[in-house]
Scaffold this active site. Structure first.
Site, mmCIF file in Angstrom:
data_model
loop_
_atom_site.group_PDB
_atom_site.id
_atom_site.type_symbol
_atom_site.label_atom_id
_atom_site.label_comp_id
_atom_site.label_asym_id
_atom_site.label_seq_id
_atom_site.Cartn_x
_atom_site.Cartn_y
_atom_site.Cartn_z
ATOM 1 N N ARG A 115 0.843 -1.196 0.000
ATOM 2 C CA ARG A 115 0.000 0.000 0.000
ATOM 3 C C ARG A 115 0.886 1.257 0.000
ATOM 4 O O ARG A 115 2.080 1.188 0.265
ATOM 5 C CB ARG A 115 -0.895 0.029 1.254
ATOM 6 C CG ARG A 115 -1.939 -1.069 1.268
ATOM 7 C CD ARG A 115 -2.864 -0.985 2.472
ATOM 8 N NE ARG A 115 -2.200 -1.316 3.708
ATOM 9 C CZ ARG A 115 -2.030 -0.471 4.726
ATOM 10 N NH1 ARG A 115 -2.477 0.765 4.627
ATOM 11 N NH2 ARG A 115 -1.430 -0.869 5.823
ATOM 12 N N TYR A 153 7.200 7.478 17.148
ATOM 13 C CA TYR A 153 7.409 7.472 15.693
ATOM 14 C C TYR A 153 8.619 8.338 15.308
ATOM 15 O O TYR A 153 9.475 7.931 14.519
ATOM 16 C CB TYR A 153 6.135 7.991 15.028
ATOM 17 C CG TYR A 153 6.167 8.048 13.522
ATOM 18 C CD1 TYR A 153 6.015 6.889 12.756
ATOM 19 C CD2 TYR A 153 6.328 9.260 12.856
ATOM 20 C CE1 TYR A 153 6.033 6.945 11.370
ATOM 21 C CE2 TYR A 153 6.343 9.323 11.475
ATOM 22 C CZ TYR A 153 6.191 8.175 10.728
ATOM 23 O OH TYR A 153 6.208 8.219 9.358
ATOM 24 N N ILE A 166 2.254 12.878 2.895
ATOM 25 C CA ILE A 166 1.974 12.192 1.628
ATOM 26 C C ILE A 166 0.599 11.543 1.751
ATOM 27 O O ILE A 166 0.264 10.967 2.794
ATOM 28 C CB ILE A 166 3.041 11.105 1.346
ATOM 29 C CG1 ILE A 166 4.473 11.671 1.437
ATOM 30 C CG2 ILE A 166 2.801 10.438 -0.008
ATOM 31 C CD1 ILE A 166 4.847 12.720 0.419
HETATM 32 P P1 NAP Z 1 0.741 2.859 4.817
HETATM 33 O O1 NAP Z 1 -0.094 3.362 3.704
HETATM 34 O O2 NAP Z 1 0.145 2.682 6.167
HETATM 35 O O3 NAP Z 1 1.424 1.469 4.348
HETATM 36 C C1 NAP Z 1 2.313 0.818 5.213
HETATM 37 C C2 NAP Z 1 2.916 -0.379 4.538
HETATM 38 O O4 NAP Z 1 3.818 -1.007 5.466
HETATM 39 C C3 NAP Z 1 1.892 -1.429 4.163
HETATM 40 O O5 NAP Z 1 2.324 -2.085 2.992
HETATM 41 C C4 NAP Z 1 1.927 -2.381 5.370
HETATM 42 O O6 NAP Z 1 1.550 -3.724 5.078
HETATM 43 C C5 NAP Z 1 3.412 -2.345 5.680
HETATM 44 N N1 NAP Z 1 3.703 -2.730 7.061
HETATM 45 C C6 NAP Z 1 3.243 -2.175 8.197
HETATM 46 N N2 NAP Z 1 3.755 -2.799 9.274
HETATM 47 C C7 NAP Z 1 4.553 -3.795 8.795
HETATM 48 C C8 NAP Z 1 5.358 -4.795 9.381
HETATM 49 N N3 NAP Z 1 5.467 -4.930 10.718
HETATM 50 N N4 NAP Z 1 6.017 -5.654 8.577
HETATM 51 C C9 NAP Z 1 5.935 -5.542 7.232
HETATM 52 N N5 NAP Z 1 5.194 -4.621 6.612
HETATM 53 C C10 NAP Z 1 4.523 -3.748 7.374
HETATM 54 O O7 NAP Z 1 2.022 3.809 5.053
HETATM 55 P P2 NAP Z 1 2.684 4.902 4.084
HETATM 56 O O8 NAP Z 1 2.047 6.201 4.376
HETATM 57 O O9 NAP Z 1 2.765 4.410 2.691
HETATM 58 O O10 NAP Z 1 4.154 4.963 4.719
HETATM 59 C C11 NAP Z 1 5.237 4.239 4.183
HETATM 60 C C12 NAP Z 1 6.511 4.698 4.881
HETATM 61 O O11 NAP Z 1 6.677 6.094 4.688
HETATM 62 C C13 NAP Z 1 6.486 4.475 6.392
HETATM 63 O O12 NAP Z 1 7.754 4.114 6.845
HETATM 64 C C14 NAP Z 1 6.098 5.842 6.922
HETATM 65 O O13 NAP Z 1 6.537 6.024 8.239
HETATM 66 C C15 NAP Z 1 6.811 6.742 5.941
HETATM 67 N N6 NAP Z 1 6.278 8.095 5.856
HETATM 68 C C16 NAP Z 1 4.971 8.295 5.472
HETATM 69 C C17 NAP Z 1 4.515 9.605 5.374
HETATM 70 C C18 NAP Z 1 3.114 9.922 4.943
HETATM 71 O O14 NAP Z 1 2.743 11.103 4.996
HETATM 72 N N7 NAP Z 1 2.323 8.970 4.507
HETATM 73 C C19 NAP Z 1 5.353 10.669 5.708
HETATM 74 C C20 NAP Z 1 6.652 10.406 6.085
HETATM 75 C C21 NAP Z 1 7.102 9.106 6.155
HETATM 76 P P3 NAP Z 1 -0.027 -4.169 5.145
HETATM 77 O O15 NAP Z 1 -0.636 -3.601 3.900
HETATM 78 O O16 NAP Z 1 -0.019 -5.643 5.154
HETATM 79 O O17 NAP Z 1 -0.576 -3.557 6.384
#
Ligand code: NAP
Length: 247
Positions: free
Chosen positions: A15, A155, A188
């Site tokens: 995702r 976090y 994001i």
């Molecule tokens: P997201 O939409 O919640 O997706 C998270 C992904 O990580 C999913 O594929 C989930 O798998 C997987 N995941 C969660 N826990 C896991 C575990 N213990 N083992 C393996 N896979 C795991 O998050 P996102 O917004 O795309 O964020 C991705 C990265 O970017 C993260 O590290 C987040 O901290 C970072 N980030 C995000 C933002 C933002 O604004 N979105 C900003 C800065 C940094 P499932 O689908 O199976 O749950």
């Protein structure tokens, strides 16, 4: 097709940002194994893009916080793709609360998935990368690692830890032609930020000089550049992809 023939692991690729990274790497010619934790349906949907893009895209269920799962992912990748050149440590979770209400369990879970997960996958990938004298590692941090954020002490600690880990491993592995960089996204549009209401979104946009919330593809394109030959002289850096939030 800048990554033709390369083999990658992307953690958390079912995702959001991870999914966009998987598809962008694949569109550049790279075969990819991505991990997911529990979203089997989303993972199947990402795997289906394989035919359209003409490369291998394989999902693997694994918990980033478990070292044994990281080793299994690497073994699966070597078996199915025949190599490993690129590692993108993207999997991450939030368990937000003010510190006064944050439980020990919520602190431990976030550190384990986000920070120990980076240790697990980096360590598990090293033997292969050192042996072939080539590797590209990207660790997904966050803008809040640089500027802090109330309600996210767990976090932010994990994401700041990732920056220190990136710099130390970049120095340690440079002599083996392995580069290690961090990417720090701002806000994001993904499931992780999807819970915000319109008022909260407006407040966030007001903090962003470029006046928009980022897209997963904004991050994925930068990651794809950093793992390419063109970025071979960049290591130990934190690249912000945040519309100018932190400068
Ligand atoms: P997201 O939409 O919640 O997706 C998270 C992904 O990580 C999913 O594929 C989930 O798998 C997987 N995941 C969660 N826990 C896991 C575990 N213990 N083992 C393996 N896979 C795991 O998050 P996102 O917004 O795309 O964020 C991705 C990265 O970017 C993260 O590290 C987040 O901290 C970072 N980030 C995000 C933002 C933002 O604004 N979105 C900003 C800065 C940094 P499932 O689908 O199976 O749950």
């Amino acid at each position: 097709m800048k990554l033709k023939g390369k083999k990658a692991i992307v953690t958390g690729g079912s995702r959001g940002i991870g999914r966009a990274i998987v598809l962008e790497l694949a569109a550049s010619g790279c075969d990819v194994v991505f991990t997911y934790h529990s979203s089997v349906e989303s993972a199947n949907e990402v795997e289906k893009k394989s035919e359209e893009l003409g490369v291998k895209i394989l999902g693997f269920q694994a918990d980033a916080s478990m070292f044994a799962d990281a080793e299994k992912t690497v073994n699966f990748t070597l078996e199915k793709l025949g190599g490993l050149d690129i590692l993108v440590n993207n999997a991450g979770i939030t368990k937000d609360n003010l510190l006064i209400r944050m439980s020990e369990d919520d602190f431990d879970k976030v550190i384990s998935a986000n920070l120990k997960g980076v240790f697990n996958y980096t360590k598990a990938s090293l033997k292969q990368m050192i042996g072939q004298r080539f590797g590209r590692i990207i660790n997904i941090s966050s803008v809040v690692a640089i500027i802090g954020n109330p309600g996210q002490a767990n976090y932010v600690a994990s994401k700041s830890g990732i920056i220190g880990f990136t710099k130390s491993t970049a120095k340690e592995l440079a002599s083996r032609n392995i580069t290690v960089n961090a990417v720090a996204p701002g806000y994001i549009s993904t499931d992780m930020t999807g819970k915000l209401n319109d008022k909260q979104k407006e407040a966030i946009i007001n903090m962003i000089p470029l006046k928009r919330i980022g897209l997963p593809e904004d991050v994925a394109r930068v990651v794809t550049f950093l793992v390419s030959e063109d970025a071979g002289y960049i290591t130990g850096q934190v690249i912000s992809v945040d519309g100018g939030m932190a400068m």
